[in-house]
Enzyme design. Structure first.
Site, PDB file in Angstrom:
ATOM      1  N   ARG A   1       0.839  -1.216   0.000  1.00 17.88           N
ATOM      2  CA  ARG A   1       0.000   0.000   0.000  1.00 17.88           C
ATOM      3  C   ARG A   1       0.869   1.260   0.000  1.00 17.88           C
ATOM      4  O   ARG A   1       0.606   2.217  -0.706  1.00 17.88           O
ATOM      5  CB  ARG A   1      -0.906   0.036   1.229  1.00 17.88           C
ATOM      6  CG  ARG A   1      -1.798  -1.166   1.402  1.00 17.88           C
ATOM      7  CD  ARG A   1      -3.211  -0.960   0.872  1.00 17.88           C
ATOM      8  NE  ARG A   1      -4.061  -2.059   1.263  1.00 17.88           N
ATOM      9  CZ  ARG A   1      -4.193  -3.203   0.572  1.00 17.88           C
ATOM     10  NH1 ARG A   1      -3.530  -3.384  -0.560  1.00 17.88           N
ATOM     11  NH2 ARG A   1      -4.989  -4.165   0.998  1.00 17.88           N
TER      12      ARG A   1
ATOM     13  N   GLU B   1     -14.240 -13.570  10.073  1.00 12.07           N
ATOM     14  CA  GLU B   1     -14.215 -13.065   8.695  1.00 12.07           C
ATOM     15  C   GLU B   1     -14.002 -14.211   7.704  1.00 12.07           C
ATOM     16  O   GLU B   1     -12.862 -14.579   7.408  1.00 12.07           O
ATOM     17  CB  GLU B   1     -13.108 -12.010   8.537  1.00 12.07           C
ATOM     18  CG  GLU B   1     -13.031 -11.422   7.129  1.00 12.07           C
ATOM     19  CD  GLU B   1     -11.966 -10.335   6.959  1.00 12.07           C
ATOM     20  OE1 GLU B   1     -11.191 -10.085   7.904  1.00 12.07           O
ATOM     21  OE2 GLU B   1     -11.909  -9.745   5.874  1.00 12.07           O
TER      22      GLU B   1
ATOM     23  N   LYS C   1     -17.906 -10.772   9.817  1.00 12.45           N
ATOM     24  CA  LYS C   1     -17.353  -9.844   8.815  1.00 12.45           C
ATOM     25  C   LYS C   1     -17.332 -10.540   7.457  1.00 12.45           C
ATOM     26  O   LYS C   1     -16.344 -11.186   7.089  1.00 12.45           O
ATOM     27  CB  LYS C   1     -15.942  -9.411   9.249  1.00 12.45           C
ATOM     28  CG  LYS C   1     -15.226  -8.519   8.244  1.00 12.45           C
ATOM     29  CD  LYS C   1     -14.021  -7.814   8.844  1.00 12.45           C
ATOM     30  CE  LYS C   1     -13.249  -7.058   7.776  1.00 12.45           C
ATOM     31  NZ  LYS C   1     -12.238  -6.147   8.294  1.00 12.45           N
TER      32      LYS C   1
ATOM     33  N   SER D   1     -14.576  -4.421   2.606  1.00 14.55           N
ATOM     34  CA  SER D   1     -14.810  -3.741   1.317  1.00 14.55           C
ATOM     35  C   SER D   1     -14.230  -4.543   0.154  1.00 14.55           C
ATOM     36  O   SER D   1     -14.710  -4.402  -0.984  1.00 14.55           O
ATOM     37  CB  SER D   1     -14.264  -2.306   1.332  1.00 14.55           C
ATOM     38  OG  SER D   1     -12.889  -2.247   1.598  1.00 14.55           O
ATOM     39  N   GLY D   2     -13.217  -5.344   0.385  1.00 17.38           N
ATOM     40  CA  GLY D   2     -12.772  -6.348  -0.587  1.00 17.38           C
ATOM     41  C   GLY D   2     -12.277  -5.853  -1.934  1.00 17.38           C
ATOM     42  O   GLY D   2     -12.338  -6.598  -2.905  1.00 17.38           O
ATOM     43  N   GLY D   3     -11.843  -4.608  -2.007  1.00 17.77           N
ATOM     44  CA  GLY D   3     -11.333  -4.111  -3.285  1.00 17.77           C
ATOM     45  C   GLY D   3     -12.330  -3.232  -4.019  1.00 17.77           C
ATOM     46  O   GLY D   3     -12.052  -2.748  -5.120  1.00 17.77           O
TER      47      GLY D   3
ATOM     48  N   ARG E   1      -9.293  -0.768   2.969  1.00 19.23           N
ATOM     49  CA  ARG E   1      -9.035   0.114   1.826  1.00 19.23           C
ATOM     50  C   ARG E   1     -10.106   1.184   1.637  1.00 19.23           C
ATOM     51  O   ARG E   1      -9.803   2.330   1.332  1.00 19.23           O
ATOM     52  CB  ARG E   1      -8.899  -0.725   0.551  1.00 19.23           C
ATOM     53  CG  ARG E   1      -7.597  -1.467   0.489  1.00 19.23           C
ATOM     54  CD  ARG E   1      -7.638  -2.589  -0.508  1.00 19.23           C
ATOM     55  NE  ARG E   1      -8.393  -3.736  -0.028  1.00 19.23           N
ATOM     56  CZ  ARG E   1      -8.545  -4.881  -0.699  1.00 19.23           C
ATOM     57  NH1 ARG E   1      -7.993  -5.007  -1.887  1.00 19.23           N
ATOM     58  NH2 ARG E   1      -9.218  -5.877  -0.199  1.00 19.23           N
TER      59      ARG E   1
HETATM   60  C1  5MM Z   1      -6.616  -4.585   6.382  1.00 14.45           C
HETATM   61  O1  5MM Z   1      -6.402  -5.757   5.614  1.00 14.45           O
HETATM   62  C2  5MM Z   1      -6.616  -7.042   6.221  1.00 14.45           C
HETATM   63  C3  5MM Z   1      -5.708  -8.065   5.627  1.00 14.45           C
HETATM   64  O2  5MM Z   1      -4.445  -7.841   5.964  1.00 14.45           O
HETATM   65  P1  5MM Z   1      -3.329  -8.893   5.457  1.00 14.45           P
HETATM   66  O3  5MM Z   1      -3.783  -9.482   4.143  1.00 14.45           O
HETATM   67  O4  5MM Z   1      -2.169  -8.023   5.310  1.00 14.45           O
HETATM   68  O5  5MM Z   1      -3.198  -9.898   6.538  1.00 14.45           O
HETATM   69  C4  5MM Z   1      -7.971  -7.595   5.857  1.00 14.45           C
HETATM   70  O6  5MM Z   1      -8.261  -8.788   6.545  1.00 14.45           O
HETATM   71  C5  5MM Z   1      -9.017  -6.623   6.124  1.00 14.45           C
HETATM   72  O7  5MM Z   1      -9.210  -6.482   7.509  1.00 14.45           O
HETATM   73  C6  5MM Z   1     -10.319  -7.009   5.486  1.00 14.45           C
HETATM   74  O8  5MM Z   1     -10.154  -7.733   4.291  1.00 14.45           O
HETATM   75  C7  5MM Z   1     -11.044  -5.735   5.176  1.00 14.45           C
HETATM   76  O9  5MM Z   1     -10.201  -4.914   4.391  1.00 14.45           O
HETATM   77  P2  5MM Z   1     -10.764  -4.381   3.012  1.00 14.45           P
HETATM   78  O10 5MM Z   1      -9.635  -3.569   2.446  1.00 14.45           O
HETATM   79  O11 5MM Z   1     -11.114  -5.596   2.202  1.00 14.45           O
HETATM   80  O12 5MM Z   1     -11.973  -3.571   3.428  1.00 14.45           O
END
Ligand code: 5MM
Length: 336
Positions: A31, A175, A217, A259-261, A290
């Site tokens: 990032r 999650e 989640k 949010s998943g991208g 993200r």
């Molecule tokens: C913040 O990103 C988390 C994953 O970190 P690593 O892949 O580095 O272990 C991830 O689990 C995150 O908490 C969730 O996917 C939600 O993040 P997004 O960006 O998908 O909303």
């Protein structure tokens, strides 16, 4: 009402959601390098501290998920990061899985690790001030996947993790993420996500998890990012609500989507419609990484000393997500 239920509700009630700032060093490096900032313990903390000191922490953000490096760091004023977050009225949490690794006997799937020594690590995190935790199981989706093997092993791990976390007096965020990558349709995502969530709850119930003291989640129901099946946001929201209504037991206090991208606006708009169409008892809010941080990170990378400017952008994003968590967002509010 149990203590765990109270904590879960405090994190996600009243339009509040969760800031997922638990990127492992590998992800955070990606990032930061994407916006031309070198990734060091200091730069990772500098950006995160800017967010954690924002007004929206406590106002729109009820919980912050930290990574092991961050929870062990001290702020620039020498304070524990967990104290800084608690003082603002939000609850500090911690990611406790150690990542998704290749699943033996499956060609492409993953199993999330981190159970060995978890009980001891949890005690340490509790002492540091964490009151909730996160563990992410990750599923690829196509004709053959997720396999029964991946669903069984990841659900089992999510339940074993949850049991240990509740034993230690913390709320587990569970999650099970079905990834957006691929050319599957939204209906494929709906059927596979429903199966993944049902298998997960079968295992949580078998392992005697207090369902009133967890937060789920999940992903939203979306077509794959290479799919020709582009559906309306209204359909995304109705399919997402249907999936959760049919597969989640009523006792759970709430759901906080990843949010998943999706872009920041997509993730906000979809959450808003989900709440407008929410015909369940579940609170439905956000646990975004993200979709809460992207614009703030972009601005910060070019204006590293402009703390206030970065916080303004982050506060606005959190406010928009909070409105969406109440079904009160509209695109006009974005530019006010
Ligand atoms: C913040 O990103 C988390 C994953 O970190 P690593 O892949 O580095 O272990 C991830 O689990 C995150 O908490 C969730 O996917 C939600 O993040 P997004 O960006 O998908 O909303």
């Amino acid at each position: 009402m149990t203590e765990l239920n109270k904590v879960a509700l405090k994190i996600i009630s009243d339009g509040k959601g969760i800031l997922a700032a638990d990127e492992s060093n590998g992800t955070m490096t990606k990032r930061l390098e994407a916006v031309n900032v070198g990734s060091t313990p200091e730069s990772r903390l500098a950006f995160r501290e800017t967010l954690f000191l924002s007004e929206s922490i406590g106002e729109y953000i009820g919980g912050v998920i930290l990574y092991d490096e961050t929870i062990n760091q001290r702020s620039s004023s020498g304070e524990l990061i967990t104290d800084m977050i608690s003082k603002s009225g939000a609850i500090p949490g911690i990611k406790v899985d150690t990542g998704a690794k290749t699943l033996a006997n499956s060609d492409e799937e993953k199993i999330t690790e981190g159970l060995d020594g978890l009980r001891e690590r949890l005690k340490k995190y509790y002492k540091l001030g964490a009151r909730f935790t996160k563990w992410r199981g990750v599923y690829i989706i196509n004709k053959n996947y997720p396999s029964k093997l991946a669903m069984h092993t990841n659900s089992h791990a999510l339940a074993r993790y949850s049991a240990l976390v509740q034993e230690c007096g913390m709320v587990p965020i569970i999650e099970p993420e079905v990834l957006m990558d691929g050319n599957h349709s939204a209906d494929d995502c709906l059927s596979k996500t429903s199966e993944v969530i049902k298998r997960c709850f079968d295992e949580l119930i078998l392992q005697k998890i207090d369902l009133t003291g967890i937060i789920l989640k999940p992903n939203m129901i979306l077509p794959g990012n290479n799919s020709s099946d582009q559906i309306s946001k209204e359909e995304i929201s109705t399919k997402t609500v249907k999936c959760l209504k049919d597969s989640v037991p009523n006792e759970i206090p709430g759901i906080a989507f990843l949010s998943g991208g999706q872009s920041e606006i997509e993730a906000t708009e979809n959450l808003n419609l989900i709440n407008k169409n929410n015909n369940t008892e579940f609170l439905m809010t956000y646990s975004y990484g993200r979709a809460l941080q992207q614009s703030a990170l972009k601005f910060w990378s070019k204006n590293i000393n402009d703390i206030k400017g970065t916080q303004k952008i982050f506060n606005n994003r959190a406010k928009m997500c909070s409105l969406a968590a109440q079904g009160k967002w509209s695109s006009e509010l974005e530019n006010k």
